[in-house]
Design an enzyme around this catalytic site. Structure first.
Site, PDB file in Angstrom:
ATOM      1  N   GLU A   1      41.195  50.184  38.392  1.00  0.00           N
ATOM      2  CA  GLU A   1      40.303  49.312  39.159  1.00  0.00           C
ATOM      3  C   GLU A   1      38.832  49.703  39.038  1.00  0.00           C
ATOM      4  OE1 GLU A   1      43.160  50.519  40.310  1.00  0.00           O
ATOM      5  OE2 GLU A   1      44.365  48.745  40.763  1.00  0.00           O
TER       6      GLU A   1
ATOM      7  N   HIS B   1      49.130  46.547  51.179  1.00  0.00           N
ATOM      8  CA  HIS B   1      49.095  45.310  50.388  1.00  0.00           C
ATOM      9  C   HIS B   1      48.805  44.095  51.260  1.00  0.00           C
ATOM     10  CE1 HIS B   1      51.085  47.912  47.465  1.00  0.00           C
ATOM     11  NE2 HIS B   1      50.933  46.989  46.540  1.00  0.00           N
TER      12      HIS B   1
END
Lengths: 324, 329
Positions: A60, A129
């Site tokens: 990321e 999440h």
């Protein structure tokens, strides 16, 4: 007008942008071959080729850092971070690089990039999440934060975001990807920073954004049967946010509830309440109420998560309080 | 370290060009050090005294349209990539007429017109920016390449490892330049990093080279070879330049953590002295060298005067640059 799913509406905006501008590129984890973890980027690799639509490694920090560098070097990158929780690993690139480049280099460049990412619970994805972290970005001068509430807005706001010269965090609620809504393909992009009145009413204003706008509309429906007229303002963009539109609505209803799925404490709602208690103090007939998630991580179990997420009943209770 | 080579194949004009560029960086930083001590430069400055052969040797292998992302010790990268001297001093002295309007200062000098994508206040953060810039060159097929300058202190940053991997996977046109001065801020790098940069590059299949980073001719030759391969589409390359940091991590750092022996030996590695010995062996008249020194002194004096004459930045103008002004959608 055709009905389109939220995910498809995003896909269509990406498709249009890739077709219209050869400097637009798309990259992220599993966005190319696999078509994205939620299928949002399906078909784009086949249409635009692997030079412009790329799968990245699970990196990321490098994905977003590379997007910033590419945006400073003539491209308009659109990157996807698979779950908003994962932006924690990429914060330097957004906060210290993308947000500040224009300012700290004296206006020499802008950083025309879009970071797309899904937030939100409701799918039992658990504490890492499900988070709604948009307030982190809204706090950073130099970033813009856009959160659509329906398929048509998702398409029209994303087109505006891609055309925008500044770095934008574009937040999609993952529980909405399969939601259908009406969409007119000939519609224009929506100006970022402008709210709209999703439902007109007289007695109380609910300000919200993203999927929570639909919760507000459900609450408004139920309250209508009790002759309580609710106005729902969809911010569409939280940085910049349309304080004039919120103040205008408050000036009509004199009562305000702010709703978001994110944790209430230190959230976007806190900023809205602070501003309205300042510039809208004379309009208020009751204290402003906030509705959001409690101060705890998003829990996994269905029973826990359903208690955690703000719902229409929570909104109705808040409306009753401001009308009491 | 081997002594500087006195390769007669290097044209005299090239030697003097390198000399002038290295001297510019050295003297600019010496002057900044003084201005800082006198309170004319605010904030923090990180000097690269002793490392001038790296920036000059590498950027002389690049073209104007190539891009470069730098780090917090980036004065040399900026000047040797072509940032104009007056606007450089104006910036570091915090003036409106500075290259960044006085908003960035020493740690954020950037000049898009010469492909200088910015010094950087975050260790390792410029590396993925250069990767992205290389991606832009590749997609736009413009023939340019990117360079990332970082110190050995960045080797333990995860984003460096991610960047090596991404650049290798995508065969990006990028030169990674590690300026290995042995120090990660206040700590010796052998206590910070368990591998070395060339081994790390090798893991990702990135070819690398290793040079005496205090020998500008060696640096230039190695960089040129790597740049040729990169431009030919062969993907990323790593260049490790072993060099020496003379000053502290920042100005004002008394460097009590460095051994006396090490400090005393630094003059043996001085890249400018090394090049002077080459110049002297080539029997280049001393007056030509002296003329370069005078020229650099005059330029720096003028830049400092320009810096002093600059205006304080305008707050409203600064605030107006947080976002791009856009009309309509």
């Amino acid at each position: 007008m055709a009905e389109v799913r939220f995910g498809k509406a995003v896909n269509m905006a990406l498709d249009d942008a890739l077709a219209a501008d050869p400097t637009v590129i798309l990259f992220g984890e599993d966005v190319a071959e696999a078509g994205g973890p939620f299928g949002v980027t399906r078909g784009l690799l086949e249409k635009y080729g692997d030079r412009r639509v790329r799968d990245t490694p699970i990196s990321e920090a490098a994905i977003v850092g590379a997007a910033v560098g590419a945006a400073m070097s003539g491209l308009k990158p659109i990157v996807e971070i698979m779950f908003m929780d994962f932006v924690a690993i990429a914060m330097d690139a957004m906060v210290n690089q993308a947000a500040k480049a224009r300012f700290m280099f004296g206006g020499q460049c802008s950083v025309p990039m879009v970071l797309r990412t899904p937030h939100g619970g409701g799918v039992n994805a658990g504490p890492q999440h499900s988070q709604c972290l948009e307030a982190w970005f809204a706090h950073i001068p130099g970033l813009k934060v856009v959160v659509p509430s329906n398929p048509s807005d998702a398409n029209r706001l994303l087109r505006a975001a891609i055309a925008d010269p500044d770095p934008i965090v574009f937040v999609e609620n993952k529980a909405m990807y399969s939601l259908k809504g009406e969409f007119d393909e000939s519609s224009e992009p929506i100006e970022i920073g402008k709210a709209y009145v999703a439902r007109a009413g007289n007695d109380v204003t609910i300000v919200s954004y993203g999927a929570a706008v639909n919760t507000a509309l459900q609450a408004a429906d139920k309250l209508a049967s009790r002759n309580i007229s609710v106005e729902v303002v969809d911010l569409r963009s939280i940085q910049p946010w349309d304080e004039e539109a919120v103040l205008a609505s408050l000036s009509r209803t004199h009562r305000l509830v702010v709703l978001h799925e994110a944790v209430t404490a230190f959230g976007v709602g806190a900023e809205i309440v602070a501003r309205m208690s300042d510039i809208g103090f004379d309009e208020l007939d009751a204290p402003i109420k906030r509705v959001g998630a409690p101060f705890m991580p998003t829990p996994f179990a269905k029973s826990l998560e359903s208690q955690y997420l703000p719902n229409a009943e929570d909104v109705i209770a808040a409306v009753e309080q401001v009308l009491a | 370290m081997s002594p500087a080579k006195s390769d007669n194949s290097v044209p005299k004009s090239r030697l003097l060009e390198f000399y002038e560029q290295m001297l510019l960086v050295r003297e600019a930083e010496n002057r900044l050090s003084k201005l800082f001590a006198d309170g004319e430069v605010p904030g923090f400055i990180h000097l690269s005294v002793g490392q001038e052969a790296v920036c000059v040797g590498v950027t002389s292998a690049l073209k104007r349209e190539d891009t470069l992302a730098s780090n917090h010790r980036g004065h040399g990268h900026a000047l040797s990539k072509g940032v104009e001297l007056n606007s450089f001093f104006l910036e570091i002295m915090g003036k409106e007429e500075g290259i960044c309007g006085g908003r960035g200062g020493s740690m954020h000098v950037a000049d898009m017109s010469v492909g200088m994508l910015g010094a950087n206040g975050i260790v390792g953060a410029g590396i993925p920016l250069a990767v992205g810039s290389a991606l832009a060159h590749q997609v736009r097929e413009n023939g340019a390449i990117a360079a990332a300058f970082f110190g050995d202190g960045a080797l333990a940053e995860g984003v460096l490892h991610e960047s090596f991997n991404l650049a290798a996977l995508w065969k990006l046109p990028i030169l990674f330049v590690c300026e290995n001065n042995g120090w990660s801020e206040f700590s010796p790098t052998d206590r910070q990093f368990g591998a070395n940069v060339r081994e790390l590059a090798g893991v990702f299949g990135i070819p690398s080279d290793y040079v005496d980073g205090d020998d500008v001719l060696d640096v230039h030759d190695a960089a040129s070879d790597l740049v040729t391969a990169i431009r030919a589409g062969e993907g990323p390359r790593v260049l490790e330049c072993v060099t020496h940091r003379v000053r502290g991590h920042f100005e004002g750092d008394s460097q009590k953590y460095r051994a006396e022996d090490e400090m005393n030996s630094l003059s043996n590695h001085d890249p400018i002295a090394k090049l002077e010995s080459v110049i002297s062996k080539r029997r280049i008249p001393k007056k030509e060298v002296a003329a370069i020194r005078e020229k650099i002194d005059a330029k720096i004096n003028a830049a400092v005067e320009a810096g002093r004459a600059g205006n304080a930045p305008d707050f409203d103008r600064a605030q107006a640059d947080v976002y791009t002004a856009v009309r309509g959608v």
